[in-house]
Design a protein around this motif. Sequence first.
Motif, PDB file in Angstrom:
ATOM      1  N   LEU A 185      32.002  33.762  35.471  1.00 54.51           N
ATOM      2  CA  LEU A 185      32.263  34.773  36.565  1.00 54.51           C
ATOM      3  C   LEU A 185      32.377  35.893  36.017  1.00 54.51           C
ATOM      4  CD1 LEU A 185      32.980  34.498  39.766  1.00 54.51           C
ATOM      5  CD2 LEU A 185      35.162  34.062  38.941  1.00 54.51           C
ATOM      6  N   ASN A 186      31.917  37.061  36.544  1.00 53.78           N
ATOM      7  CA  ASN A 186      32.238  38.487  36.116  1.00 53.78           C
ATOM      8  C   ASN A 186      33.587  38.538  35.733  1.00 53.78           C
ATOM      9  OD1 ASN A 186      32.496  41.146  35.950  1.00 53.78           O
ATOM     10  ND2 ASN A 186      31.189  41.720  37.739  1.00 53.78           N
ATOM     11  N   PRO A 187      33.761  39.060  34.385  1.00 55.90           N
ATOM     12  CA  PRO A 187      35.391  39.299  34.083  1.00 55.90           C
ATOM     13  C   PRO A 187      35.952  39.924  35.007  1.00 55.90           C
ATOM     14  CG  PRO A 187      33.649  39.858  32.549  1.00 55.90           C
ATOM     15  CD  PRO A 187      32.929  39.473  33.405  1.00 55.90           C
ATOM     16  N   LEU A 188      35.375  40.873  35.185  1.00 54.83           N
ATOM     17  CA  LEU A 188      36.278  41.840  36.639  1.00 54.83           C
ATOM     18  C   LEU A 188      36.676  41.263  37.754  1.00 54.83           C
ATOM     19  CD1 LEU A 188      34.221  44.960  36.571  1.00 54.83           C
ATOM     20  CD2 LEU A 188      36.442  44.881  35.970  1.00 54.83           C
ATOM     21  N   LEU A 189      35.972  40.121  38.179  1.00 52.17           N
ATOM     22  CA  LEU A 189      36.522  39.224  39.248  1.00 52.17           C
ATOM     23  C   LEU A 189      37.378  38.100  39.050  1.00 52.17           C
ATOM     24  CD1 LEU A 189      32.985  38.863  40.860  1.00 52.17           C
ATOM     25  CD2 LEU A 189      34.681  40.793  41.271  1.00 52.17           C
ATOM     26  N   GLN A 190      37.755  38.133  37.540  1.00 48.11           N
ATOM     27  CA  GLN A 190      38.509  36.714  37.264  1.00 48.11           C
ATOM     28  C   GLN A 190      40.039  37.211  37.325  1.00 48.11           C
ATOM     29  OE1 GLN A 190      37.582  35.232  33.719  1.00 48.11           O
ATOM     30  NE2 GLN A 190      35.350  35.284  34.076  1.00 48.11           N
ATOM     31  N   ASN A 191      40.490  36.953  38.871  1.00 51.48           N
ATOM     32  CA  ASN A 191      41.834  37.037  38.925  1.00 51.48           C
ATOM     33  C   ASN A 191      41.997  36.530  40.471  1.00 51.48           C
ATOM     34  OD1 ASN A 191      42.207  39.396  40.876  1.00 51.48           O
ATOM     35  ND2 ASN A 191      41.567  40.502  39.129  1.00 51.48           N
ATOM     36  N   TYR A 192      43.216  36.211  40.799  1.00 56.61           N
ATOM     37  CA  TYR A 192      43.429  35.552  42.167  1.00 56.61           C
ATOM     38  C   TYR A 192      43.029  36.216  43.140  1.00 56.61           C
ATOM     39  CZ  TYR A 192      47.513  38.658  42.087  1.00 56.61           C
ATOM     40  OH  TYR A 192      48.325  39.584  42.046  1.00 56.61           O
ATOM     41  N   TRP A 193      42.872  37.582  43.242  1.00 60.40           N
ATOM     42  CA  TRP A 193      42.250  38.406  44.327  1.00 60.40           C
ATOM     43  C   TRP A 193      40.841  37.970  44.830  1.00 60.40           C
ATOM     44  CZ3 TRP A 193      45.471  40.736  47.349  1.00 60.40           C
ATOM     45  CH2 TRP A 193      46.621  41.272  46.766  1.00 60.40           C
ATOM     46  N   MET A 194      40.368  37.411  43.862  1.00 60.30           N
ATOM     47  CA  MET A 194      38.901  36.807  44.031  1.00 60.30           C
ATOM     48  C   MET A 194      38.974  35.651  44.922  1.00 60.30           C
ATOM     49  SD  MET A 194      35.927  37.620  43.477  1.00 60.30           S
ATOM     50  CE  MET A 194      34.273  36.458  44.006  1.00 60.30           C
ATOM     51  N   VAL A 195      40.110  34.777  44.915  1.00 57.68           N
ATOM     52  CA  VAL A 195      40.016  33.745  45.434  1.00 57.68           C
ATOM     53  C   VAL A 195      40.540  34.102  47.302  1.00 57.68           C
ATOM     54  CG1 VAL A 195      41.228  31.510  45.795  1.00 57.68           C
ATOM     55  CG2 VAL A 195      41.252  32.684  43.643  1.00 57.68           C
ATOM     56  N   ILE A 196      41.126  35.137  47.507  1.00 59.07           N
ATOM     57  CA  ILE A 196      41.680  35.597  48.768  1.00 59.07           C
ATOM     58  C   ILE A 196      40.897  36.556  49.307  1.00 59.07           C
ATOM     59  CG2 ILE A 196      43.810  36.424  49.999  1.00 59.07           C
ATOM     60  CD1 ILE A 196      45.202  36.099  47.332  1.00 59.07           C
ATOM     61  N   HIS A 197      40.409  37.689  48.769  1.00 59.15           N
ATOM     62  CA  HIS A 197      39.875  38.949  49.344  1.00 59.15           C
ATOM     63  C   HIS A 197      38.547  38.259  49.959  1.00 59.15           C
ATOM     64  CE1 HIS A 197      38.500  43.012  49.983  1.00 59.15           C
ATOM     65  NE2 HIS A 197      37.551  42.483  48.904  1.00 59.15           N
ATOM     66  N   PRO A 198      37.560  38.020  49.538  1.00 61.31           N
ATOM     67  CA  PRO A 198      36.054  37.778  49.868  1.00 61.31           C
ATOM     68  C   PRO A 198      36.413  36.966  51.211  1.00 61.31           C
ATOM     69  CG  PRO A 198      36.061  37.651  47.789  1.00 61.31           C
ATOM     70  CD  PRO A 198      37.622  37.736  47.707  1.00 61.31           C
ATOM     71  N   PRO A 199      37.019  35.887  51.206  1.00 61.39           N
ATOM     72  CA  PRO A 199      36.998  35.066  52.375  1.00 61.39           C
ATOM     73  C   PRO A 199      37.648  35.991  53.732  1.00 61.39           C
ATOM     74  CG  PRO A 199      37.878  33.645  50.713  1.00 61.39           C
ATOM     75  CD  PRO A 199      37.665  35.262  50.239  1.00 61.39           C
ATOM     76  N   ILE A 200      38.663  36.615  53.310  1.00 60.93           N
ATOM     77  CA  ILE A 200      39.123  37.477  54.427  1.00 60.93           C
ATOM     78  C   ILE A 200      38.226  38.500  55.197  1.00 60.93           C
ATOM     79  CG2 ILE A 200      40.980  39.240  55.128  1.00 60.93           C
ATOM     80  CD1 ILE A 200      42.849  37.299  53.524  1.00 60.93           C
ATOM     81  N   LEU A 201      37.458  39.137  54.026  1.00 59.78           N
ATOM     82  CA  LEU A 201      36.364  40.013  54.382  1.00 59.78           C
ATOM     83  C   LEU A 201      35.176  39.539  55.110  1.00 59.78           C
ATOM     84  CD1 LEU A 201      36.285  43.251  53.688  1.00 59.78           C
ATOM     85  CD2 LEU A 201      34.596  42.713  52.146  1.00 59.78           C
ATOM     86  N   GLY A 243      39.952  44.814  58.708  1.00 61.86           N
ATOM     87  CA  GLY A 243      40.983  45.701  58.311  1.00 61.86           C
ATOM     88  C   GLY A 243      41.762  45.304  57.159  1.00 61.86           C
ATOM     89  N   THR A 244      42.291  43.911  57.325  1.00 63.56           N
ATOM     90  CA  THR A 244      43.159  43.270  56.366  1.00 63.56           C
ATOM     91  C   THR A 244      42.387  42.992  55.084  1.00 63.56           C
ATOM     92  OG1 THR A 244      44.308  41.871  58.146  1.00 63.56           O
ATOM     93  CG2 THR A 244      44.586  41.297  55.772  1.00 63.56           C
ATOM     94  N   GLY A 245      41.034  42.640  55.174  1.00 62.89           N
ATOM     95  CA  GLY A 245      40.142  42.644  54.075  1.00 62.89           C
ATOM     96  C   GLY A 245      39.741  43.867  53.214  1.00 62.89           C
ATOM     97  N   ILE A 246      39.728  45.049  54.049  1.00 60.79           N
ATOM     98  CA  ILE A 246      39.878  46.295  53.574  1.00 60.79           C
ATOM     99  C   ILE A 246      40.964  46.598  52.462  1.00 60.79           C
ATOM    100  CG2 ILE A 246      39.335  49.033  53.797  1.00 60.79           C
ATOM    101  CD1 ILE A 246      37.589  47.956  56.308  1.00 60.79           C
ATOM    102  N   MET A 247      41.782  46.467  53.221  1.00 62.53           N
ATOM    103  CA  MET A 247      43.114  46.935  52.588  1.00 62.53           C
ATOM    104  C   MET A 247      43.652  46.012  51.256  1.00 62.53           C
ATOM    105  SD  MET A 247      45.522  47.339  55.954  1.00 62.53           S
ATOM    106  CE  MET A 247      44.903  48.340  57.522  1.00 62.53           C
ATOM    107  N   LEU A 248      43.146  44.910  51.480  1.00 61.47           N
ATOM    108  CA  LEU A 248      43.382  43.985  50.511  1.00 61.47           C
ATOM    109  C   LEU A 248      42.473  44.444  49.283  1.00 61.47           C
ATOM    110  CD1 LEU A 248      43.885  40.255  51.784  1.00 61.47           C
ATOM    111  CD2 LEU A 248      45.658  41.672  50.719  1.00 61.47           C
ATOM    112  N   GLY A 249      41.378  44.678  49.577  1.00 62.27           N
ATOM    113  CA  GLY A 249      40.343  45.318  48.439  1.00 62.27           C
ATOM    114  C   GLY A 249      40.799  46.419  47.926  1.00 62.27           C
TER     115      GLY A 249
END
Lengths: 764, 129
Positions: A185-201, A243-249
Amino acid sequence: MLGSIIVKITFATSLFAMFAYFLHYRKQSEKILQLARMSYQISVVGIILSFSLLSYLIMTHQFQFHYVWNYSSTDLPTALLFSSSYAGQEGSFMLWAFFTGIVGIFLMNYAAKRNYETELMLVYSAIFTFLIGMLIAKNPFAYIWDVFPSELLRTGIVPPDVTNYIWLDKAKQLWAQYPVGGRGLNPLLQNYWMVIHPPILFIGFTSMSIPFSYAIAGMLKKDYVHWIRIATPWTVFGALALGTGIMLGGYWAYETLGWGGYWAWDPVENSSLVPWLVCVASLHTMLSQRKSGAFIKTNFILSILCFLLVLYSTFLTRSGVLGETSVHSFVEPGMWVYWLLLGMIGIFATIGFTVFFVRWKEMPVVPVEHSFVSREFALFLGAAALVFSSLFIAIGTSSPIITNILKNKISAVDTAYYVTTILPLGIAIALLAGIGQLLWWKNSKLQPFLQSLKIPIILSIIFTIVTYFIGATHFTMLIFIFSSSFALFANIAVGIKIFKGNPKMAGGAIAHIGLALMFLGFVGSAKYDDKETVSLEKGKTFESLGYTMKYIGYRSIERGRYAFDVEVEKEQQKFIVTPVMFEGQEEGNIIRNPDIINLLTKDFYLSPLSYDVVNPNEKEITLHTNEVLSLNDISIKYNGYDFISIKEGNSVNIKLDIIDKNKIRKLTPTMLNQKGNVTYQPAMDSVTGIQFTIKGMKPNKEDESKSTVTLSMIAPTNIQPVETLVVEASIKPFINVVWLGTFGVIVGFCITIVRRVQEAKKRS
Amino acid sequence: MNIKIIISIIIIVGALIFGATSFMETNIEYTNFSHAEKVQKKVQVKGEWVKEKESKFEAQQNQFIFYMKDENNHEMKIILDGAKPNNFEIATSLVAKGRFKDGTFYANEVLTKCPSKYEGDSSAVKKML
């Protein structure tokens, strides 16, 4: 094989569902309706199976699949491994289709109860079918040897040491070898936000197709009024999810990506903001239509646009049209995404606007005959300001395309463009968010309205003056602060009144309070932030921005990452801040994660920039063959080198003479190359204690005397090497107000959904 | 005609003119170094990092200094306001945004274009067999 077949079955069944719904629409038949439902349900089972299968393949490291090889690896922790299933282009479309399919089941039941199923599901299943079509065009289940045939396909006998292979055709002796590891996985994406943010978006993206489907369905049914009531809860849901997706991003960018802020006006960020603003605008005009009957056409147009803009966003960020102008160097997907997305925009725009213009004359005209002093007029202006914001951002984000067409040169606007165009609209939006809430429907009486303005205006003038003395001295900022605080106080006043009556109706006031807080937080954290670069020599204390900082040392944390401990002190309060740096997949690709001290009124934000070790005793020398270099006590002569073949590689031995008062000592620092792995073995002069290490060589085959070697010399002393951590320290005043505001907006939307769902139930 | 429609039209036209002028003013031209030298205003130049020449980070000034050559092989010293960008070493091309002044290009942003990880990179697959 299995995956591709399931995707094709899913596509076929959803296509069939679409046709069945169409048949049922033309000729009412209970049998066909049952068939349509069943076939849609099968397709949803299909997409769930496909997504589960892809996740399973990733979790079990099946590198014979190209997608698994390209986006995952064996060393990822479970949660991140799972997130690989939507980290890539194909997988993200899969996730989008997955949510679209599942939401469709709820939508089907909801619409069936309200006599809307046929028309709604006709449109919705068409969207679903298109998304699955993407997965057929670019198959996430492609075998890796189909992508790299010349590298991986073999014929003949399998060598005994090869175990990672599969027979494709035993009769023809055709087999394929596959990788044993993945690219990760792209190292920039390797943290827990990657688990939450894209599904909500993606739930947000999915929900934008619902108002679109309702609008078309309404026009097909010649229902120009009632559809609003049914669609509103879904539109609010869409505004909430996206909106939640954008804000979490934004929070992700701030907290871990180390962009320094939460919003960079980057195309990827902008492109989800554009449909969201239109969606929020449509909420306001829908509200107005429910009360006054006006804005019928506007609501159809805005609902259609929400979805088209989601498609357009996807096109902008996924097709590669933006070229080098985006920080997210997003994918070069090839032509398939480009044409499919363009085709999808074209088809759904044609469907939407054709139906709209066919029905145009039939739509009832309700004249907008309200006074200027009415909530309708404020809502109209507010929605217009939102649509213009969206338009300006869309134009700015599309600037590479626009300039390419106009000037045949690709260029992007500066981020200053967004600030200049959006700030006046932001001021207008804030003022209207306050005024609109204080006004009544139809004709507001002027006198009580002016009366209600009094307290909020007085409070916001006081507030603005206070901020002026705190340090907000720019004129435009003061206007922005005034209008935002006006929105805040007006909505607090309205909110208190509503709360006393019926708290369920407070959603609007709470969301507007949130908006006002966000605006005020923007001023503090983005306009009046302060930053400074500091070089922290290990163990020494430095001052910056009123904080004292001391770099203590680094330690290795999980997966090759390094945490750098910095002691930060202010007014007897001590904190340990630990920014993180690590090398990405490629050498020299340094990933930097900031660390933050969250104080009540501000954040102290520390971004690591670089880390250096300088040894003051180290000296670099470069010698030609047979050259003698005199230093203080000794002289050094370079006598050339020996090249020796050893097991699995070679060794280069440098021949040095150390001339010390007519005595000669011989030294041979060496460079070993084994299996492409280069290691350096230093040599130490026993008398002086100087250590020689090879740094580089430039052999010259024609003229041996021109060959050179570069050596590092380290003299033995007690002076320790100097470690320096360079950081960017910044202060973000009142950033907590931004987060509080986003929370308010989200809560406001949630309360509104509950209220609108209950209303939609009552009516049916 | 309804007065509200007239007001709406005025607002819309005004907003569009405002948007268009902002767009033209802030649009940063894509160009090469010789043109950047001529116009002396904010532009963006696409090019490649000159690996042979020095590149260093000056911590005191918070500047990253390196050399870049544009598509006409015109070399230029770049002073970037900030740290070395992510993926700098592996970037196949760079885009420097900034302005030319006294023989140097002062950039406030450098974008890195990475080798596409996404399309068939056959050497990578060979390594992992």
